[in-house]
Design a protein around this motif. Structure first.
Motif, PDB file in Angstrom:
ATOM      1  N   CYS A  14       0.752  -1.181  -0.228  1.00 25.96           N
ATOM      2  CA  CYS A  14      -0.062  -0.012   0.379  1.00 25.96           C
ATOM      3  C   CYS A  14       0.868   1.235   0.526  1.00 25.96           C
ATOM      4  O   CYS A  14       0.773   2.118   1.229  1.00 25.96           O
ATOM      5  N   THR A  74      -3.753   6.015   1.805  1.00 24.92           N
ATOM      6  CA  THR A  74      -4.055   5.326   3.002  1.00 24.92           C
ATOM      7  C   THR A  74      -4.701   4.547   1.497  1.00 24.92           C
ATOM      8  O   THR A  74      -5.258   4.975   0.730  1.00 24.92           O
ATOM      9  N   CYS A  75      -5.308   2.802   1.475  1.00 19.62           N
ATOM     10  CA  CYS A  75      -5.187   2.493   0.344  1.00 19.62           C
ATOM     11  C   CYS A  75      -6.635   1.806   0.677  1.00 19.62           C
ATOM     12  O   CYS A  75      -7.116   1.165   1.715  1.00 19.62           O
ATOM     13  N   ASP A  76      -7.857   1.732  -0.246  1.00 18.07           N
ATOM     14  CA  ASP A  76      -9.057   0.984  -0.292  1.00 18.07           C
ATOM     15  C   ASP A  76      -9.793   0.542  -1.435  1.00 18.07           C
ATOM     16  O   ASP A  76      -9.976   1.219  -2.152  1.00 18.07           O
ATOM     17  N   PRO A  77      -9.876  -0.955  -1.623  1.00 18.76           N
ATOM     18  CA  PRO A  77      -9.050  -1.416  -0.774  1.00 18.76           C
ATOM     19  C   PRO A  77      -7.561  -2.113  -0.206  1.00 18.76           C
ATOM     20  O   PRO A  77      -7.143  -1.767  -1.211  1.00 18.76           O
ATOM     21  N   GLU A  78      -7.250  -2.569   0.787  1.00 22.87           N
ATOM     22  CA  GLU A  78      -5.479  -2.470   0.841  1.00 22.87           C
ATOM     23  C   GLU A  78      -5.230  -4.255   0.054  1.00 22.87           C
ATOM     24  O   GLU A  78      -6.215  -5.046  -0.947  1.00 22.87           O
TER      25      GLU A  78
END
Length: 333
Positions: free
Chosen positions: A282, A294-298
């Protein structure tokens, strides 16, 4: 020299958060133990030093793809004096932080310009950020590690080391250790300076950081420290009239150039054989003053498996004639 998402100090036992460029002993793995000194070989030309040294990989971006920069050279400088102690077995330490967003005098970038530099100097600009000019010769990173130790025999990295205060160590960290300066040189001339990015997504370069896990033969390192003839900048291998005899006849370039990691390693591509559409892990792009996104989704986490062809290492076919990685011993403080 290899790239892999391994960091046995910060992320022991699991896939680390970002890709690192690694040199040293073949025992490098997701877990660190004092057995590193028993590695079968090392990519450093001094067999007595089976330590591992690593820092984040550097990528260049083109057309929304990420290319791992080939490593042109690695230099490991040891600054010694006779008041120092060899690293204890199992010793490990950190320098810098991937989350740093401001200048750090111990984490430096600059260009080696060579004959392309019209100002007549070999290098331009020493800064904690990526250079503003294209590095026609190569991009160099320089990390200075702390050299004062608390003496904490638990060897926990948290708070155990500190930088010298002038010519001496602070009272809280009274034990003098060898000072290591680690330099990686990257072939980056194909990329505009604004397209450079660290493996953690940092486009500014402030997040340069390094790790060291000792695999030294302590008797050999202590002999280098104790011999005043080895505390001057000179050839440490006893050649060319050098008076330092501790490593005389003990240099092994062939062994260094043929050494590879044993594994296990994360089973993923890291951008050497072909470019990537995203940095491993990520690690979205983030600039000098922004918060790391941040990542969404991971993204999915790769399995950790045995050494296979998926393990990416720079060889002559990709980076050209890569010399052995030779520690250079310089004068004490």
């Amino acid at each position: 020299m290899a790239l892999s998402r391994i960091d046995p100090i910060v992320n022991p036992g699991v896939v680390s958060s970002h890709v690192h460029a690694v040199v040293g002993g073949s025992s490098f793995a997701v877990d660190y133990t004092s057995a590193y000194k028993d590695a079968a070989c090392t990519s450093i030309s001094t067999p007595a030093d089976r330590s591992n040294y690593w820092m984040p990989a550097v990528y260049g971006m083109k057309d929304n793809l990420f290319y791992a920069l080939p490593v042109r050279e690695v230099r490991i400088y040891y600054f010694l004096n006779t008041e120092m102690e060899a690293f204890p077995e199992g010793f490990k330490m950190l320098a810098g932080s991937p989350m740093t967003r401001s200048p750090d005098e111990n984490m430096i970038w600059y260009c080696q310009q060579g004959s392309h530099d019209m100002t007549g100097v070999e290098s331009l600009g020493r800064n904690s950020q990526f250079p503003l000019e294209r590095c026609w010769d190569f991009l160099r990173s320089e990390i200075t590690f702390p050299s004062c130790w608390s003496g904490d025999t638990t060897l926990d990295t948290e708070g155990q080391t500190a930088y010298r205060d002038g010519d001496s160590c602070p009272d809280t960290h009274p034990v003098q250790l060898p000072k290591i300066v680690l330099e990686f040189g990257y072939n980056s001339s194909d990329f505009d300076p604004t397209s450079l990015v660290l493996a953690n997504g940092d486009t500014a370069g402030y997040g340069l950081h390094g790790d060291f896990a000792s695999g030294w033969d302590r008797d050999v390192l202590q002999a280098l420290i104790d011999d005043e003839n080895c505390n001057a900048r000179q050839n440490p291998y006893g050649e060319d009239d050098s008076t330092c005899k501790v490593l005389e006849g003990k240099r092994d370039d062939d062994g260094a150039n043929s050494c590879t990691l044993v594994g296990p390693i994360p089973q993923e591509a890291v951008g050497i054989m072909e470019p990537l559409s995203a940095l491993p892990g990520c690690n979205l792009l983030w600039s000098d003053n922004s918060t790391k996104p941040t990542c969404d989704p991971e993204p999915s986490t790769p399995a950790i498996g045995p050494y296979t062809a998926i393990f990416q290492s720079f060889g002559a076919s990709y980076a050209g004639d890569v010399p052995g990685l030779i520690p250079v011993y310089e004068a004490g403080y």
